[in-house]
Scaffold this motif. Sequence first.
Motif, mmCIF file in Angstrom:
data_model
loop_
_atom_site.group_PDB
_atom_site.id
_atom_site.type_symbol
_atom_site.label_atom_id
_atom_site.label_comp_id
_atom_site.label_asym_id
_atom_site.label_seq_id
_atom_site.Cartn_x
_atom_site.Cartn_y
_atom_site.Cartn_z
ATOM 1 N N PHE A 1 0.831 -1.196 0.000
ATOM 2 C CA PHE A 1 0.000 0.000 0.000
ATOM 3 C C PHE A 1 0.869 1.252 0.000
ATOM 4 C CE2 PHE A 1 -2.522 3.267 2.243
ATOM 5 C CZ PHE A 1 -3.507 3.442 1.283
ATOM 6 N N SER A 2 1.524 1.534 1.094
ATOM 7 C CA SER A 2 2.327 2.751 1.192
ATOM 8 C C SER A 2 3.811 2.516 0.917
ATOM 9 C CB SER A 2 2.151 3.392 2.572
ATOM 10 O OG SER A 2 2.406 2.445 3.589
ATOM 11 N N ALA A 3 4.275 1.291 1.002
ATOM 12 C CA ALA A 3 5.692 1.005 0.756
ATOM 13 C C ALA A 3 6.148 1.419 -0.643
ATOM 14 C CB ALA A 3 5.996 -0.472 1.004
ATOM 15 N N PRO A 4 5.349 1.205 -1.693
ATOM 16 C CA PRO A 4 5.804 1.663 -3.014
ATOM 17 C C PRO A 4 6.015 3.176 -3.087
ATOM 18 C CG PRO A 4 4.119 -0.005 -3.272
ATOM 19 C CD PRO A 4 4.153 0.353 -1.798
ATOM 20 N N ARG A 5 5.253 3.944 -2.324
ATOM 21 C CA ARG A 5 5.452 5.398 -2.302
ATOM 22 C C ARG A 5 6.834 5.719 -1.722
ATOM 23 N NH1 ARG A 5 4.175 10.645 -3.956
ATOM 24 N NH2 ARG A 5 5.122 11.983 -2.398
ATOM 25 N N ALA A 6 7.179 5.088 -0.609
ATOM 26 C CA ALA A 6 8.496 5.319 -0.007
ATOM 27 C C ALA A 6 9.598 4.847 -0.954
ATOM 28 C CB ALA A 6 8.589 4.611 1.336
ATOM 29 N N TRP A 7 9.382 3.706 -1.606
ATOM 30 C CA TRP A 7 10.355 3.194 -2.583
ATOM 31 C C TRP A 7 10.589 4.223 -3.677
ATOM 32 C CZ3 TRP A 7 9.333 2.331 -7.805
ATOM 33 C CH2 TRP A 7 10.337 1.687 -8.522
ATOM 34 N N TRP A 8 9.493 4.785 -4.212
ATOM 35 C CA TRP A 8 9.604 5.786 -5.273
ATOM 36 C C TRP A 8 10.375 7.009 -4.793
ATOM 37 C CZ3 TRP A 8 7.290 10.707 -5.402
ATOM 38 C CH2 TRP A 8 7.434 11.388 -6.608
ATOM 39 N N MET A 9 10.093 7.455 -3.577
ATOM 40 C CA MET A 9 10.822 8.600 -3.026
ATOM 41 C C MET A 9 12.317 8.291 -2.934
ATOM 42 S SD MET A 9 8.222 9.756 0.015
ATOM 43 C CE MET A 9 9.210 11.147 0.589
ATOM 44 N N LEU A 10 12.647 7.136 -2.403
ATOM 45 C CA LEU A 10 14.054 6.747 -2.265
ATOM 46 C C LEU A 10 14.737 6.715 -3.628
ATOM 47 C CD1 LEU A 10 13.477 4.008 0.402
ATOM 48 C CD2 LEU A 10 14.997 5.979 0.714
ATOM 49 N N ARG A 11 14.098 6.108 -4.599
ATOM 50 C CA ARG A 11 14.665 6.041 -5.948
ATOM 51 C C ARG A 11 14.809 7.443 -6.551
ATOM 52 N NH1 ARG A 11 16.223 1.080 -8.451
ATOM 53 N NH2 ARG A 11 15.681 2.187 -10.344
ATOM 54 N N THR A 12 13.811 8.285 -6.364
ATOM 55 C CA THR A 12 13.853 9.653 -6.891
ATOM 56 C C THR A 12 15.063 10.409 -6.367
ATOM 57 O OG1 THR A 12 11.459 9.732 -7.165
ATOM 58 C CG2 THR A 12 12.588 11.849 -6.964
ATOM 59 N N PHE A 13 15.407 10.160 -5.091
ATOM 60 C CA PHE A 13 16.527 10.875 -4.480
ATOM 61 C C PHE A 13 17.851 10.109 -4.582
ATOM 62 C CE2 PHE A 13 13.033 13.158 -2.297
ATOM 63 C CZ PHE A 13 13.407 14.450 -2.634
ATOM 64 N N GLY A 14 17.908 9.051 -5.408
ATOM 65 C CA GLY A 14 19.181 8.422 -5.725
ATOM 66 C C GLY A 14 19.484 7.090 -5.084
ATOM 67 N N ALA A 15 18.584 6.547 -4.277
ATOM 68 C CA ALA A 15 18.823 5.232 -3.651
ATOM 69 C C ALA A 15 18.419 4.148 -4.653
ATOM 70 C CB ALA A 15 18.042 5.105 -2.349
ATOM 71 N N MET A 16 19.316 3.827 -5.555
ATOM 72 C CA MET A 16 18.998 2.946 -6.670
ATOM 73 C C MET A 16 18.913 1.471 -6.277
ATOM 74 S SD MET A 16 18.476 5.402 -8.541
ATOM 75 C CE MET A 16 17.926 4.558 -10.004
ATOM 76 N N ARG A 17 19.292 1.138 -5.055
ATOM 77 C CA ARG A 17 19.203 -0.253 -4.596
ATOM 78 C C ARG A 17 17.987 -0.463 -3.687
ATOM 79 N NH1 ARG A 17 24.464 -1.733 -1.843
ATOM 80 N NH2 ARG A 17 23.626 -3.836 -1.986
ATOM 81 N N ALA A 18 17.036 0.443 -3.755
ATOM 82 C CA ALA A 18 15.815 0.313 -2.951
ATOM 83 C C ALA A 18 14.882 -0.711 -3.588
ATOM 84 C CB ALA A 18 15.113 1.663 -2.829
ATOM 85 N N ARG A 19 14.207 -1.493 -2.718
ATOM 86 C CA ARG A 19 13.256 -2.513 -3.166
ATOM 87 C C ARG A 19 12.062 -2.527 -2.224
ATOM 88 N NH1 ARG A 19 16.703 -7.839 -4.121
ATOM 89 N NH2 ARG A 19 15.008 -8.379 -5.506
ATOM 90 N N VAL A 20 11.001 -3.179 -2.638
ATOM 91 C CA VAL A 20 9.783 -3.300 -1.847
ATOM 92 C C VAL A 20 9.602 -4.764 -1.471
ATOM 93 C CG1 VAL A 20 7.274 -3.069 -1.860
ATOM 94 C CG2 VAL A 20 8.684 -1.328 -2.963
ATOM 95 N N LEU A 21 9.281 -5.003 -0.208
ATOM 96 C CA LEU A 21 9.004 -6.360 0.242
ATOM 97 C C LEU A 21 7.669 -6.805 -0.335
ATOM 98 C CD1 LEU A 21 9.609 -8.879 1.903
ATOM 99 C CD2 LEU A 21 8.626 -7.706 3.893
ATOM 100 N N ASP A 22 7.704 -7.790 -1.201
ATOM 101 C CA ASP A 22 6.505 -8.299 -1.858
ATOM 102 C C ASP A 22 5.569 -8.913 -0.814
ATOM 103 O OD1 ASP A 22 4.676 -9.134 -3.715
ATOM 104 O OD2 ASP A 22 5.987 -10.625 -4.661
ATOM 105 N N GLY A 23 4.413 -8.301 -0.642
ATOM 106 C CA GLY A 23 3.445 -8.786 0.344
ATOM 107 C C GLY A 23 3.592 -8.165 1.710
ATOM 108 N N GLY A 24 4.612 -7.338 1.894
ATOM 109 C CA GLY A 24 4.791 -6.603 3.141
ATOM 110 C C GLY A 24 4.909 -7.464 4.382
ATOM 111 N N LEU A 25 4.523 -6.881 5.508
ATOM 112 C CA LEU A 25 4.629 -7.577 6.790
ATOM 113 C C LEU A 25 3.813 -8.865 6.823
ATOM 114 C CD1 LEU A 25 6.061 -7.387 9.533
ATOM 115 C CD2 LEU A 25 4.028 -6.196 10.394
ATOM 116 N N PRO A 26 2.612 -8.923 6.223
ATOM 117 C CA PRO A 26 1.889 -10.195 6.223
ATOM 118 C C PRO A 26 2.685 -11.325 5.561
ATOM 119 C CG PRO A 26 0.387 -8.422 5.672
ATOM 120 C CD PRO A 26 1.789 -7.835 5.678
#
Length: 129
Positions: free
Chosen positions: A95-120
């Motif tokens: 839900f919200s993790a992709p937004r944070a991922w996008w922000m990180l990538r936008t500011f240069g953190a090119m090794r950022a990833r999203v946990l598929d399925g999150g905490l569940p």
Amino acid sequence: MTSPLISATELRDLLGTPDLKVLDASWHLDGTDARAAHRRGHIPGAPFFDLDAVSDQATDLPHMLPPVPQFAADMGRLGLRESDEIVVYDTVGLFSAPRAWWMLRTFGAMRARVLDGGLPAWVAAGGAV
């Protein structure tokens, strides 16, 4: 190119790697206190990434990208460097993790990833909280 998603089992195998950082970027549309949920349980070592605080405070619009110096300072307080491998998750799943991922990538953190399925998915894979 590395996938922007990482599975819970992949993350479990990488946990403890020196340049790996995990972030809880939970945010809830219904007003649920994500910070309180983080205090109740999160992936070991994962600080809380506050989407409301890590935003442009000079506008009334929600969640606008902050100025570069603010983002750098906010990420520094979380112990992050743009060269880190950063895995972002949320308590909903995706839900919200992709937004944070996008922000990180936008500011240069090119090794950022999203946990598929999150905490569940993390809990279902036997991950500790």
